[in-house]
Design a protein around this motif. Structure first.
Motif, PDB file in Angstrom:
ATOM      1  N   GLU B 147      26.208   6.907   2.792  1.00 25.83           N
ATOM      2  CA  GLU B 147      26.895   8.091   2.536  1.00 25.83           C
ATOM      3  C   GLU B 147      26.394   8.940   3.894  1.00 25.83           C
ATOM      4  OE1 GLU B 147      24.834  11.381   0.447  1.00 25.83           O
ATOM      5  OE2 GLU B 147      23.033  10.159   0.180  1.00 25.83           O
ATOM      6  N   PRO B 148      27.184   9.605   4.457  1.00 27.17           N
ATOM      7  CA  PRO B 148      26.919  10.170   5.826  1.00 27.17           C
ATOM      8  C   PRO B 148      25.945  11.318   5.743  1.00 27.17           C
ATOM      9  CG  PRO B 148      29.214  10.537   5.385  1.00 27.17           C
ATOM     10  CD  PRO B 148      28.734   9.728   4.073  1.00 27.17           C
ATOM     11  N   THR B 149      24.963  11.419   6.438  1.00 29.87           N
ATOM     12  CA  THR B 149      23.993  12.416   6.322  1.00 29.87           C
ATOM     13  C   THR B 149      23.206  12.519   7.424  1.00 29.87           C
ATOM     14  OG1 THR B 149      22.105  13.412   4.960  1.00 29.87           O
ATOM     15  CG2 THR B 149      22.423  11.014   5.107  1.00 29.87           C
ATOM     16  N   ASN B 150      22.800  13.660   7.954  1.00 31.95           N
ATOM     17  CA  ASN B 150      21.828  13.832   8.989  1.00 31.95           C
ATOM     18  C   ASN B 150      20.465  14.070   8.584  1.00 31.95           C
ATOM     19  OD1 ASN B 150      23.994  13.632  10.753  1.00 31.95           O
ATOM     20  ND2 ASN B 150      24.462  15.845  10.670  1.00 31.95           N
ATOM     21  N   HIS B 151      20.101  14.117   7.297  1.00 28.71           N
ATOM     22  CA  HIS B 151      18.708  13.990   6.805  1.00 28.71           C
ATOM     23  C   HIS B 151      18.180  12.917   6.188  1.00 28.71           C
ATOM     24  CE1 HIS B 151      15.282  15.917   5.062  1.00 28.71           C
ATOM     25  NE2 HIS B 151      15.902  15.412   3.843  1.00 28.71           N
ATOM     26  N   ALA B 152      16.873  12.711   6.237  1.00 28.73           N
ATOM     27  CA  ALA B 152      16.249  11.594   5.444  1.00 28.73           C
ATOM     28  C   ALA B 152      14.974  11.909   4.856  1.00 28.73           C
ATOM     29  CB  ALA B 152      16.449  10.106   6.224  1.00 28.73           C
ATOM     30  N   VAL B 201      19.692  10.554  12.191  1.00 32.93           N
ATOM     31  CA  VAL B 201      20.158  10.034  11.200  1.00 32.93           C
ATOM     32  C   VAL B 201      21.587   9.877  10.793  1.00 32.93           C
ATOM     33  CG1 VAL B 201      19.926   9.906   8.671  1.00 32.93           C
ATOM     34  CG2 VAL B 201      17.827  10.041   9.970  1.00 32.93           C
ATOM     35  N   GLN B 202      22.220   8.769  10.730  1.00 28.67           N
ATOM     36  CA  GLN B 202      23.610   8.582  10.637  1.00 28.67           C
ATOM     37  C   GLN B 202      23.979   8.609   9.184  1.00 28.67           C
ATOM     38  OE1 GLN B 202      25.974   6.547  13.377  1.00 28.67           O
ATOM     39  NE2 GLN B 202      24.827   7.871  15.154  1.00 28.67           N
ATOM     40  N   GLY B 203      23.141   8.065   8.323  1.00 25.70           N
ATOM     41  CA  GLY B 203      23.717   7.877   7.008  1.00 25.70           C
ATOM     42  C   GLY B 203      22.608   7.131   6.338  1.00 25.70           C
TER      43      GLY B 203
END
Lengths: 213, 213
Positions: B147-152, B201-203
DNA sequence: TGTGCGTCAGAACGGGTGTTCCGATCTGGG
DNA sequence: CCCAGATCGGAACACCCGTTCTGACGCACA
């Protein structure tokens, strides 16, 4: 009522499938009537009710064109709905579906691209319980797709039925003389040895999926 | 006439897509009217004509519910075609598709049940190269859905972009003070340490599949 | 021979549905 | 300000469509 399809019902079903492929929206009752050469809308309605009772279609009453043909494979994308017929671990026995047997709607399914199955037919899936195959990158909760087969070569990962024990397990298969070694892929677990006639191979692993969400 | 979509037209289009996913048959004009809070059927008709002129939909006149939303994949049973947009390893950079960007039809796809994605949108997939995540049960050749997200959060398995190095890798993410530890899941490999502003972070990993055939 | 059941034909009813018409409102430009 | 075009609201019309009712026909069975 729940027997075979009548000629008319078969014709209606075929027409609806064809109509859906051509038109991107379902047919009306009168579309079916004219498309199948039926003389009255009530006959169509009568047969649609029969098809609905058999679970082959679903209808939203009072809404025009609200007929859904269940199990209709879109020709555009070769996707196979593989039934998840049970669990596999060190205990729970499973039933392998017979060829051509219908699968109840209630069972879970997993969708797999046809091209990933390399033409295998009648595939089925099992949910893995336990960590006995952890070293083969298969974890608790993973869903594994099998092709049904009674034969395995050494090193194949198979679902093996132990007749006397009444158990099915997911292991690597090695035939050693007149006995079979079922090797778990977990360094903390010991292999199972059994006589060859007590081991019935039920399927070979084709595909593994895991949800991480 | 051929410019941007009005707010109302965007709303109608979104509603029609959602309706098609839920109902397996297209909406009527009055379904759209009520679903979008529009006061008159003529307004719906007016905007549908505009959408048709722009080539976004196709209509069969005089036939109820005969609206086809072009470019909308009719996923028969909640199946999402996830594009496999590249590889991920210790080197090859990848492009993450932007939200809403169209994906070329030529690219490989993998089909996943919608219910396994828990509502995530714009997901994408990468083919894993190398064995750096072997201990996390991800092998060379596996296909991983993100899933695309910039947060982890710490411990999440992510696709991480190293800006200076121009590389994208699949690792476990740990923020430690002002630096980031990217931990391979392979006991023979050392973690990568990098400043937090160099790591994008890309995903986040949602789903893993492996073909064993 | 009569009865029940599955199937079908025809017609009608009521609501659903696409279309159209008229007029109101809004918006941008002269 | 005034006008033209775009957009919208409301209503009506004619047809579409699902449903239901009545009756008929064929067939198995007692």
């Amino acid at each position: 009522m729940r027997g075979k399809l009548s000629v008319k019902q078969e014709k209606i079903l075929t027409f609806m499938r064809q109509f859906l492929d051509e038109n991107a929206y379902p047919p009306s009752i009168r579309d079916i009537q004219h498309g199948c050469g039926i003389s009255s809308t009530s006959v169509v309605d009568y047969n649609l009710k029969a098809l609905e009772n058999m679970g082959l279609i679903r209808r939203d009453r009072e809404v025009s064109r609200a007929i859904e043909v269940l199990g209709h494979r879109r020709n555009s994308n070769g996707i196979v709905s593989v039934p998840v017929v049970g669990q596999i671990a060190a205990g729970a026995p499973i039933d392998v579906p017979e060829s051509g047997a219908s699968v109840p709607d209630t069972s879970e399914t997993i969708e797999v691209s046809e091209r990933l199955l390399f033409g295998r037919d009648n595939v089925f899936a099992l949910r893995v319980k336990g960590t006995s195959m952890i070293d083969a990158l298969i974890n608790d909760g993973d869903i594994v797709v099998f092709e049904p087969t009674n034969h395995a070569d050494n090193g194949d990962m198979v679902a093996a039925w132990l007749k006397r024990e009444g158990e099915t397990t997911l292991k690597k298969y090695y035939l050693e003389g007149d006995r079979v070694r079922l090797q778990p892929m977990n360094t903390t677990m010991a292999p199972i040895y059994s006589s060859a006639d007590n081991v019935q191979v039920q399927g070979r692993v084709l595909y593994v999926t895991r949800s991480m969400a």
